[in-house]
Design a protein around this motif. Structure first.
Motif, PDB file in Angstrom:
ATOM      1  N   ARG A   1     156.884  95.085  27.647  1.00  0.00           N
ATOM      2  CA  ARG A   1     156.092  94.090  28.443  1.00  0.00           C
ATOM      3  C   ARG A   1     156.721  93.538  29.578  1.00  0.00           C
ATOM      4  O   ARG A   1     157.790  93.522  29.666  1.00  0.00           O
ATOM      5  CB  ARG A   1     155.738  92.867  27.464  1.00  0.00           C
ATOM      6  CG  ARG A   1     154.923  93.089  26.316  1.00  0.00           C
ATOM      7  CD  ARG A   1     153.318  93.425  26.587  1.00  0.00           C
ATOM      8  NE  ARG A   1     152.790  91.943  27.080  1.00  0.00           N
ATOM      9  CZ  ARG A   1     151.848  92.127  28.226  1.00  0.00           C
ATOM     10  NH1 ARG A   1     151.945  92.980  28.786  1.00  0.00           N
ATOM     11  NH2 ARG A   1     151.449  90.770  28.531  1.00  0.00           N
TER      12      ARG A   1
ATOM     13  N   LYS B   1     157.877  90.779  32.140  1.00  0.00           N
ATOM     14  CA  LYS B   1     158.100  89.520  31.946  1.00  0.00           C
ATOM     15  C   LYS B   1     158.927  89.120  33.417  1.00  0.00           C
ATOM     16  O   LYS B   1     159.664  89.894  33.757  1.00  0.00           O
ATOM     17  CB  LYS B   1     158.801  89.226  30.739  1.00  0.00           C
ATOM     18  CG  LYS B   1     160.429  89.581  30.848  1.00  0.00           C
ATOM     19  CD  LYS B   1     161.157  89.066  29.662  1.00  0.00           C
ATOM     20  CE  LYS B   1     162.759  89.176  29.960  1.00  0.00           C
ATOM     21  NZ  LYS B   1     163.276  88.843  28.525  1.00  0.00           N
TER      22      LYS B   1
ATOM     23  N   ASP C   1     160.300  93.940  29.023  1.00  0.00           N
ATOM     24  CA  ASP C   1     160.992  93.015  27.744  1.00  0.00           C
ATOM     25  C   ASP C   1     160.305  93.966  26.421  1.00  0.00           C
ATOM     26  O   ASP C   1     159.472  94.193  26.302  1.00  0.00           O
ATOM     27  CB  ASP C   1     160.272  91.780  27.796  1.00  0.00           C
ATOM     28  CG  ASP C   1     160.627  90.944  26.361  1.00  0.00           C
ATOM     29  OD1 ASP C   1     161.555  91.332  25.842  1.00  0.00           O
ATOM     30  OD2 ASP C   1     159.806  90.117  26.173  1.00  0.00           O
TER      31      ASP C   1
ATOM     32  N   ARG D   1     160.087  91.923  21.391  1.00  0.00           N
ATOM     33  CA  ARG D   1     158.748  91.391  20.692  1.00  0.00           C
ATOM     34  C   ARG D   1     158.654  91.451  19.218  1.00  0.00           C
ATOM     35  O   ARG D   1     158.047  92.657  18.909  1.00  0.00           O
ATOM     36  CB  ARG D   1     157.761  91.805  21.460  1.00  0.00           C
ATOM     37  CG  ARG D   1     158.017  91.156  23.175  1.00  0.00           C
ATOM     38  CD  ARG D   1     156.778  91.813  23.947  1.00  0.00           C
ATOM     39  NE  ARG D   1     155.597  91.280  23.593  1.00  0.00           N
ATOM     40  CZ  ARG D   1     154.891  90.410  24.021  1.00  0.00           C
ATOM     41  NH1 ARG D   1     155.731  89.231  24.694  1.00  0.00           N
ATOM     42  NH2 ARG D   1     153.882  89.781  23.577  1.00  0.00           N
TER      43      ARG D   1
END
Length: 508
Positions: free
Chosen positions: A323, A325, A334, A337
């Motif tokens: 992701r 970020k 990122d 998670r």
């Protein structure tokens, strides 16, 4: 965003005329059939190459020769593949009204943007601090798609629409498991795209079919009839595959949410909704988009696609990794998670397609996207109205971006929908989607998109009416089509059931 008054979303295509040749030209031979011993396009030091390969791979994996391998000069190879390319149907050359595929014009300026060295030559393993421009473009595209769909978060990770569907359903499964609920069913309408039940099966769900009403829509009462505590979600395409907007979509969303289920919005037909309506405002919990449809990136012979997924906040933790970020040092990817469904593919999306889609959004702006959808709706309804006497609509409801038409020619003359599609090829027009949705017998699904001019649509109407007249007076002419192309009619069913994927030299 740019104003629509400065950038036109249209790129009219020249009207295609019927071929003027008396007889079809012969097909291009296979490259194997053009081969002659000893010809080559490069002077390789064969002995040195063979010994080096044996050192690396081992002699048991090396061959001195490949039986039947074509031997041609470089000009012969170039001419062969160039001639093949000129036999293709393509949106850049012909009217391409392939329903539910949104074959709109792919702006050349988007290709130029994607070819910029900083984008095209960026290695996928480049560290984030050396790829800030690319990451910033991705963040801006995520924000744009979130605004267009009224979602809280977007992932650009999925490589195609079907993978976007799978990503969405895996997030649905992860969401319910996190809540300690064992939900095993997904509702889909009987008009759904075939990828919907396939994605459900891949994600481990059982499909429950909701039947559409006489208008081709789904009633909220039908959803309540098949809804129980084992339902994880419902997948809805809106407008649906009949080209009709689902009028009870908000009530359907409420019924699902009352029982703890989610509404999955299949964005395949998003080209009708820009500036008109947003999935998030209809109660959707998640949506996938097709950049190679709605956002003008090329379909490209089956790929590469791009199928971003958007979610409301309660599903954001489950988005695939990595992701984007923001950190104190700028944007980064990122992977930490714990609730994510994980990685779906190598690296992070088909980046060239993301550049093209962002260029398209920037060029049109908010007003331009809204105008594009309105023109797509106008064009579909224009074709529907012009053909109403010969090919009536399958529904009485107003059409959105595409129209599904029917005919009585098979009953009257034996001319089928497939015959009509094949005859269109003789006029330089790609056929529409046929026999879909399955709830319409002999369907012709026509999606002209906003690209086409009135002159192109008028020519298409003229050709369709001519084909109908031929079916009534000379049915064999239509049944034998195409008549003017290098290849006559091929047997698609036989090819699909018994594909020949490897060339074999003929025995002497």
């Amino acid at each position: 965003m740019a104003s629509a008054t400065r950038v036109r979303p249209l790129a009219p295509v020249e009207v295609m005329k019927p071929p003027v040749t008396e007889t079809a030209s012969p097909p291009e031979p296979l490259i194997f059939e053009r081969s002659a011993p000893g010809r080559r396009g490069a002077d390789l030091r064969r002995e040195a190459t063979r010994s080096r390969a044996a050192e690396i791979l081992g002699p048991e994996l090396c061959r001195d020769d490949v039986p039947g391998f074509p031997e041609l000069s470089e000009p012969e190879v170039l001419r062969h593949f160039l001639r093949l390319s000129q036999l293709n149907f393509a949106q850049a050359l012909q009217f391409y009204p392939l329903g539910s595929c949104t074959m709109k014009y792919n702006p050349v300026i988007n290709e130029e943007a994607a070819a910029l060295a900083g984008f095209a030559r960026l290695h996928p393993l480049t560290p984030a601090h050396l790829a800030t421009g690319a990451l910033d473009l991705m963040a801006r595209l995520e924000a744009s798609l979130a605004e267009i769909t009224a979602m809280d978060a977007i992932s650009l990770h999925p490589a195609a629409g079907a993978q976007g569907e799978l990503a969405g359903l895996l997030m649905v499964r992860a969401y319910h498991r996190k809540r300690g609920e064992a939900r095993t069913k997904v509702i889909i309408p009987d008009t759904a795209h075939g990828t919907n039940p396939a994605s459900c099966t891949l994600a481990g769900f059982q499909v429950v079919v909701a039947k559409s009403n006489r208008r081709g829509c789904i009633d909220a009462s039908e959803v309540r009839r098949v809804l129980d505590d084992g339902v994880a979600a419902m997948m809805v395409t809106n407008p649906n595959t009949l080209g009709v907007f689902e009028p009870e979509i908000c009530e359907i969303a409420s019924a699902l949410h009352e029982r703890g289920a989610l509404l999955y919005f299949d964005g395949a037909n998003m080209n009708a909704l820009f500036g008109v309506a947003k999935p998030g405002h209809m109660g959707a919990d998640l949506v996938h988009l097709n950049l190679h449809k709605s956002f003008s990136t090329p379909h490209g012979g089956g790929g590469p696609g791009a199928g971003p997924v958007g979610v409301k906040a309660h599903l954001e933790p489950f988005l695939p990794v990595p992701r984007l970020k923001r950190t104190a040092h700028g944007l980064a990817l990122d992977n930490d998670r714990p609730d994510s469904i994980g990685r779906l593919r190598s690296f992070h999306g088909n980046f060239g397609m993301l550049v093209r889609a962002y260029a398209y959004i920037l060029a049109l702006g908010g007003d331009g996207l809204a105008l594009a959808s309105r023109l797509a709706i106008l064009n579909a309804n224009y074709v529907r109205k012009r053909l109403d006497a010969s090919f009536p609509s399958a529904t009485s409801e107003p059409s959105m971006h595409e129209c599904v038409l029917t005919h009585d020619l098979e009953r009257r003359t034996g001319v089928s929908t497939l015959d009509i599609a094949k005859r269109l090829l003789d006029f330089g027009i790609h056929p529409p989607t046929i026999y879909f949705p399955l709830v319409v017998h002999g369907a012709l699904m026509i999606e002209p998109t906003e690209t086409e001019s009135r002159e192109t649509l008028d020519e298409f109407v003229r050709v369709m009416e001519q084909i109908r007249a031929e079916a009534l007076s000379e049915p064999e002419k239509v049944k034998s089509a195409p008549n003017d192309l290098p290849l006559s009619r091929v047997d698609e069913a036989e090819a699909a059931r018994h594909p020949i994927l490897r060339w074999q030299p003929r025995a002497d």
